[in-house]
Design an enzyme around this catalytic site. Structure first.
Site, PDB file in Angstrom:
ATOM      1  N   SER A 137       0.715  -1.415   0.002  1.00  0.00           N
ATOM      2  CA  SER A 137      -0.171   0.020  -0.239  1.00  0.00           C
ATOM      3  C   SER A 137       0.744   1.255  -0.026  1.00  0.00           C
ATOM      4  O   SER A 137       1.765   1.413   0.456  1.00  0.00           O
ATOM      5  CB  SER A 137      -0.728   0.070   1.245  1.00  0.00           C
ATOM      6  OG  SER A 137      -1.460   1.486   1.371  1.00  0.00           O
ATOM      7  N   TYR A 150      -1.275  -0.109  10.750  1.00  0.00           N
ATOM      8  CA  TYR A 150      -1.405  -0.569   9.075  1.00  0.00           C
ATOM      9  C   TYR A 150      -0.526  -0.067   8.302  1.00  0.00           C
ATOM     10  O   TYR A 150       0.022  -0.987   7.414  1.00  0.00           O
ATOM     11  CB  TYR A 150      -2.815  -0.088   8.863  1.00  0.00           C
ATOM     12  CG  TYR A 150      -2.993  -0.332   7.321  1.00  0.00           C
ATOM     13  CD1 TYR A 150      -3.392  -1.494   7.024  1.00  0.00           C
ATOM     14  CD2 TYR A 150      -2.914   0.845   6.561  1.00  0.00           C
ATOM     15  CE1 TYR A 150      -3.523  -1.819   5.722  1.00  0.00           C
ATOM     16  CE2 TYR A 150      -3.305   0.493   5.180  1.00  0.00           C
ATOM     17  CZ  TYR A 150      -3.255  -0.595   4.596  1.00  0.00           C
ATOM     18  OH  TYR A 150      -3.762  -1.212   3.269  1.00  0.00           O
TER      19      TYR A 150
END
EC number: 1.1.1.-
Length: 252
Positions: A137, A150
């Site tokens: 990501s 995250y």
């Protein structure tokens, strides 16, 4: 000509499902993994016998080992591993975050990914053939408030991909890291906000976001490059998204 066998984790929805569909359309055999056996059975009925459902919890090392040991003849040599399974939970600042959310992200995004990679990789090395595509990501590169663990897990995935390339130097095994930005059409935000559909929908309001089919196209393109070509990293955002500005907190 040998049919390519791919293994796609997190295949029940979103990126994973789109990747499975795209690869099967291109003539691949696909092992799709996930925790929801009933959902995998539905996908099998839709995609046919070139889709092999494999239900287990990727956070559980022994369950992963057991599942891979059940692969039938003709499916055991994985040519393409797509590490897609992952999630974000919560958007609270670190001092308010739920520790269980943190642990679940670490167990899925890191532990699950490295476990299945370690289990699949020796056969690739023995054959001197294969490719690993990791779904990371942009959160692993660009920090934002609430990303905390995250973003940390995705930074790990990115660096792990690069380190795999270093370990595999001299082999014909390729490793690529795909780093998406804002992507709609998935369960990502619904999961992050613990089922709050209204809050999740606002993330994508009035934005033409990247879609799962776009990521699936990228995965197929990566694998169909000539064997002597390795794309190390791809960072992909919707045209509407750009780099965040630096935050400045002013005294009142």
């Amino acid at each position: 000509m040998k049919t390519t066998t791919a293994l796609v984790t997190g295949a029940t929805a979103g990126f994973g499902l789109a990747i499975c569909k795209k690869l099967i359309e291109a003539g691949y055999k696909v092992i799709g993994t996930g925790r929801r056996a009933d959902r995998l059975a539905e996908i099998h009925s839709q995609l046919g016998n070139n889709f092999l459902p494999l239900a287990f919890d990727i956070r559980d090392e022994q369950a992963t080992i057991n599942a891979l040991n059940t692969l039938p003849e003709g499916w055991q040599a994985v040519d393409l591993l797509v590490n897609n399974a992952g999630l974000a939970l919560g958007l609270e600042p670190a001092h308010k975050a739920d520790l269980q959310d943190w642990y679940q992200m670490i167990d899925t995004n890191i532990k699950g990914l490295v476990t299945i990679t370690r289990l699949v990789l020796p056969n690739m090395v023995a054959r001197n053939y294969g490719q690993i595509i990791n779904l990371s990501s942009i959160a692993g590169t660009y920090p934002y408030a609430g990303s905390n663990v995250y973003g940390g897990t995705k930074a790990f995935v990115t660096q792990f991909s690069l380190n795999l390339r270093a370990d595999l130097a001299g082999t014909k095994i390729r490793v690529s890291n795909v780093e998406p930005g804002l992507c709609g059409g998935t369960e990502f935000s619904n999961v992050r906000f613990h089922g709050d559909d209204e809050r999740a929908a606002k993330v994508y309001e009035n934005v033409q976001s990247v879609q799962p089919e776009d990521i699936a196209n990228i995965v197929l393109w990566l694998h169909q490059q000539p064997e002597h070509v390795n794309i190390n990293r791809i960072e992909v955002m919707p045209t509407a998204q750009s780099f965040a500005g630096m935050s400045v907190s002013k005294e009142k």
